[in-house]
Write a protein that holds these residues in place. Sequence first.
Motif, PDB file in Angstrom:
ATOM      1  N   HIS A  42       0.814  -1.259   0.175  1.00  0.00           N
ATOM      2  CA  HIS A  42      -0.114  -0.024  -0.012  1.00  0.00           C
ATOM      3  C   HIS A  42       0.918   1.277  -0.026  1.00  0.00           C
ATOM      4  CE1 HIS A  42      -3.402   2.742   0.775  1.00  0.00           C
ATOM      5  NE2 HIS A  42      -2.605   3.181   1.961  1.00  0.00           N
ATOM      6  N   ARG A  43       1.903   1.179   0.714  1.00  0.00           N
ATOM      7  CA  ARG A  43       2.902   2.237   0.844  1.00  0.00           C
ATOM      8  C   ARG A  43       3.484   2.634  -0.496  1.00  0.00           C
ATOM      9  NH1 ARG A  43       5.526   0.960   6.475  1.00  0.00           N
ATOM     10  NH2 ARG A  43       4.034   1.750   7.871  1.00  0.00           N
ATOM     11  N   GLN A  44       3.886   1.522  -1.330  1.00  0.00           N
ATOM     12  CA  GLN A  44       4.403   1.430  -2.865  1.00  0.00           C
ATOM     13  C   GLN A  44       3.398   2.154  -3.601  1.00  0.00           C
ATOM     14  OE1 GLN A  44       7.079  -2.310  -2.950  1.00  0.00           O
ATOM     15  NE2 GLN A  44       7.598  -0.616  -4.604  1.00  0.00           N
ATOM     16  N   THR A  45       1.870   1.809  -3.504  1.00  0.00           N
ATOM     17  CA  THR A  45       0.933   2.579  -4.080  1.00  0.00           C
ATOM     18  C   THR A  45       1.108   3.680  -3.997  1.00  0.00           C
ATOM     19  OG1 THR A  45      -0.410   0.397  -4.087  1.00  0.00           O
ATOM     20  CG2 THR A  45      -1.617   2.404  -4.779  1.00  0.00           C
ATOM     21  N   THR A  46       1.145   4.422  -2.880  1.00  0.00           N
ATOM     22  CA  THR A  46       0.764   5.899  -2.638  1.00  0.00           C
ATOM     23  C   THR A  46       2.030   6.591  -2.543  1.00  0.00           C
ATOM     24  OG1 THR A  46       0.885   5.556  -0.107  1.00  0.00           O
ATOM     25  CG2 THR A  46      -1.463   5.372  -1.140  1.00  0.00           C
ATOM     26  N   ARG A  47       3.218   6.119  -2.593  1.00  0.00           N
ATOM     27  CA  ARG A  47       4.500   6.927  -2.310  1.00  0.00           C
ATOM     28  C   ARG A  47       4.693   7.381  -3.771  1.00  0.00           C
ATOM     29  NH1 ARG A  47       9.039   4.571  -4.317  1.00  0.00           N
ATOM     30  NH2 ARG A  47      10.345   5.621  -3.361  1.00  0.00           N
ATOM     31  N   PRO A  48       5.626   8.809  -4.015  1.00  0.00           N
ATOM     32  CA  PRO A  48       5.957   9.220  -5.202  1.00  0.00           C
ATOM     33  C   PRO A  48       6.967   8.284  -5.753  1.00  0.00           C
ATOM     34  CG  PRO A  48       7.008  10.310  -3.288  1.00  0.00           C
ATOM     35  CD  PRO A  48       6.047   9.410  -2.753  1.00  0.00           C
ATOM     36  N   ALA A  65      -0.831 -17.730 -13.289  1.00  0.00           N
ATOM     37  CA  ALA A  65      -0.667 -17.761 -11.738  1.00  0.00           C
ATOM     38  C   ALA A  65       0.607 -17.442 -11.431  1.00  0.00           C
ATOM     39  CB  ALA A  65      -0.899 -19.256 -11.542  1.00  0.00           C
ATOM     40  N   ALA A  66       0.524 -16.524 -10.117  1.00  0.00           N
ATOM     41  CA  ALA A  66       1.815 -15.722  -9.785  1.00  0.00           C
ATOM     42  C   ALA A  66       2.509 -17.134  -9.144  1.00  0.00           C
ATOM     43  CB  ALA A  66       1.412 -14.807  -8.913  1.00  0.00           C
ATOM     44  N   VAL A  67       3.812 -17.159  -9.754  1.00  0.00           N
ATOM     45  CA  VAL A  67       4.699 -18.331  -9.061  1.00  0.00           C
ATOM     46  C   VAL A  67       6.093 -17.567  -8.723  1.00  0.00           C
ATOM     47  CG1 VAL A  67       3.701 -20.207 -10.335  1.00  0.00           C
ATOM     48  CG2 VAL A  67       5.626 -18.834 -11.285  1.00  0.00           C
ATOM     49  N   GLY A  68       6.204 -16.145  -8.979  1.00  0.00           N
ATOM     50  CA  GLY A  68       7.443 -15.569  -8.460  1.00  0.00           C
ATOM     51  C   GLY A  68       7.331 -14.206  -8.528  1.00  0.00           C
ATOM     52  N   VAL A  69       8.273 -13.512  -7.479  1.00  0.00           N
ATOM     53  CA  VAL A  69       7.966 -12.052  -7.405  1.00  0.00           C
ATOM     54  C   VAL A  69       9.448 -11.321  -7.030  1.00  0.00           C
ATOM     55  CG1 VAL A  69       7.271 -12.180  -4.938  1.00  0.00           C
ATOM     56  CG2 VAL A  69       6.809 -10.014  -6.425  1.00  0.00           C
ATOM     57  N   LEU A  70       9.482 -10.063  -7.611  1.00  0.00           N
ATOM     58  CA  LEU A  70      10.886  -9.382  -7.304  1.00  0.00           C
ATOM     59  C   LEU A  70      10.313  -8.083  -7.026  1.00  0.00           C
ATOM     60  CD1 LEU A  70      13.643  -8.927  -6.602  1.00  0.00           C
ATOM     61  CD2 LEU A  70      14.169  -8.681  -8.996  1.00  0.00           C
ATOM     62  N   LEU A  71      10.474  -7.438  -5.896  1.00  0.00           N
ATOM     63  CA  LEU A  71      10.006  -6.387  -5.623  1.00  0.00           C
ATOM     64  C   LEU A  71      11.108  -5.277  -6.017  1.00  0.00           C
ATOM     65  CD1 LEU A  71       7.960  -6.626  -1.918  1.00  0.00           C
ATOM     66  CD2 LEU A  71       7.050  -6.608  -4.413  1.00  0.00           C
ATOM     67  N   LEU A  72      10.369  -4.126  -6.528  1.00  0.00           N
ATOM     68  CA  LEU A  72      11.434  -2.959  -6.767  1.00  0.00           C
ATOM     69  C   LEU A  72      11.013  -1.647  -6.069  1.00  0.00           C
ATOM     70  CD1 LEU A  72      12.287  -3.862 -10.404  1.00  0.00           C
ATOM     71  CD2 LEU A  72      13.638  -4.589  -8.494  1.00  0.00           C
ATOM     72  N   ILE A  73      12.077  -0.825  -5.558  1.00  0.00           N
ATOM     73  CA  ILE A  73      11.557   0.571  -4.969  1.00  0.00           C
ATOM     74  C   ILE A  73      12.518   1.415  -5.687  1.00  0.00           C
ATOM     75  CG2 ILE A  73      11.300   1.746  -3.030  1.00  0.00           C
ATOM     76  CD1 ILE A  73      10.940  -0.723  -1.487  1.00  0.00           C
ATOM     77  N   TYR A  74      11.648   1.918  -6.587  1.00  0.00           N
ATOM     78  CA  TYR A  74      12.323   3.339  -7.569  1.00  0.00           C
ATOM     79  C   TYR A  74      12.360   4.796  -6.596  1.00  0.00           C
ATOM     80  CZ  TYR A  74      13.664   0.545 -11.579  1.00  0.00           C
ATOM     81  OH  TYR A  74      14.014  -0.236 -12.760  1.00  0.00           O
ATOM     82  N   SER A  75      13.234   5.372  -6.720  1.00  0.00           N
ATOM     83  CA  SER A  75      13.382   6.669  -6.240  1.00  0.00           C
ATOM     84  C   SER A  75      14.084   7.632  -6.902  1.00  0.00           C
ATOM     85  CB  SER A  75      13.693   6.771  -4.629  1.00  0.00           C
ATOM     86  OG  SER A  75      15.052   6.330  -4.545  1.00  0.00           O
ATOM     87  N   ASN A  76      13.839   8.822  -6.883  1.00  0.00           N
ATOM     88  CA  ASN A  76      14.758   9.826  -7.585  1.00  0.00           C
ATOM     89  C   ASN A  76      15.660  10.707  -6.505  1.00  0.00           C
ATOM     90  OD1 ASN A  76      16.055  11.918  -9.179  1.00  0.00           O
ATOM     91  ND2 ASN A  76      14.216  12.845 -10.027  1.00  0.00           N
ATOM     92  N   ARG A  77      16.755  10.245  -6.322  1.00  0.00           N
ATOM     93  CA  ARG A  77      17.678  11.238  -5.410  1.00  0.00           C
ATOM     94  C   ARG A  77      18.306  12.461  -6.131  1.00  0.00           C
ATOM     95  NH1 ARG A  77      20.722   6.664  -1.777  1.00  0.00           N
ATOM     96  NH2 ARG A  77      18.736   5.432  -1.117  1.00  0.00           N
ATOM     97  N   GLY A  78      17.947  12.414  -7.449  1.00  0.00           N
ATOM     98  CA  GLY A  78      18.567  13.959  -7.977  1.00  0.00           C
ATOM     99  C   GLY A  78      17.202  15.041  -7.855  1.00  0.00           C
TER     100      GLY A  78
END
Length: 293
Positions: A42-48, A65-78
Amino acid sequence: MTARKPLIRCREIGEPDLDAVADLLTRGFPRRSRAYWATGLHRQTTRPAPEGYPRYGYLLENDGAAVGVLLLIYSNRGTPAQPQIWCNLSSWYVEPSFRNYATMLTRIAQRLPEVTYINISAARQTWPIIEAQGFRPYCHGLFFSVPAMSFAGRGAQVEQVAADAQALDGLPPSEADLLIRHARYGCLSIVVRSKHGPVPLVLQQLRVRQGRFALPAMQLIYCRGTSDYVACAGAVGRFLLPRGRVSVVVDADGPIAGLYGVYTERRGRKYIKGPEPGRLGDLSDTELPVYGS
């Protein structure tokens, strides 16, 4: 009649997939509750998040059917004009019978040359695999500091940042937004104010396990530089003591001058790959604050 081969594909996670992703991660990480994953998603849904990049990560499917997942968290540090795109490769799980396809996830997730990729929770047994993928360590361990024993920061005032704050005196808007955003994640965002100017810090509750015991501590999630934390450590320590927190854990490559504590390389190694160098003391917008320790 020839049996039909299963259709295996890797694609971006979308919002309709989140229930299946939470179920899959709950099976893969039994020590974590489903609520833990649901809250983080949910935080990933609402975060910039930077436009044009995956919001959640990638899903491995077998006939839908979902059998694997890799979560990624992107951000802009510039900045919007000069972006620095960072990606935290977070939680990874593939059902055992589909592990042969796991590299599909890791390859597609690391294919963009302009992105700086980090892995901040690599298990020791995976270090050779991660290094073979082109990652290099930028942090080798942790320093368990006891800031209340420091005299630094005498006379400074510690201001806690509210999750509904709109601006913070003395801080640029981008940094104020970072502190406020992390307060909304549930972190402790503070500004230490002294005659030398404001020092912004973000800390997160952490339980350090030693055998059967779990010791309450704080993880340093954000500072401009480790020297900033050192310069106000005493004020931070005295602020934390009534809250039952004695230690602040800091990413480090050795003992930190000016702080009392213990350095270890038994845990805390972090990896990076891409155009930007790693920086100690900045874990903002990674799995730690977004999902929790």
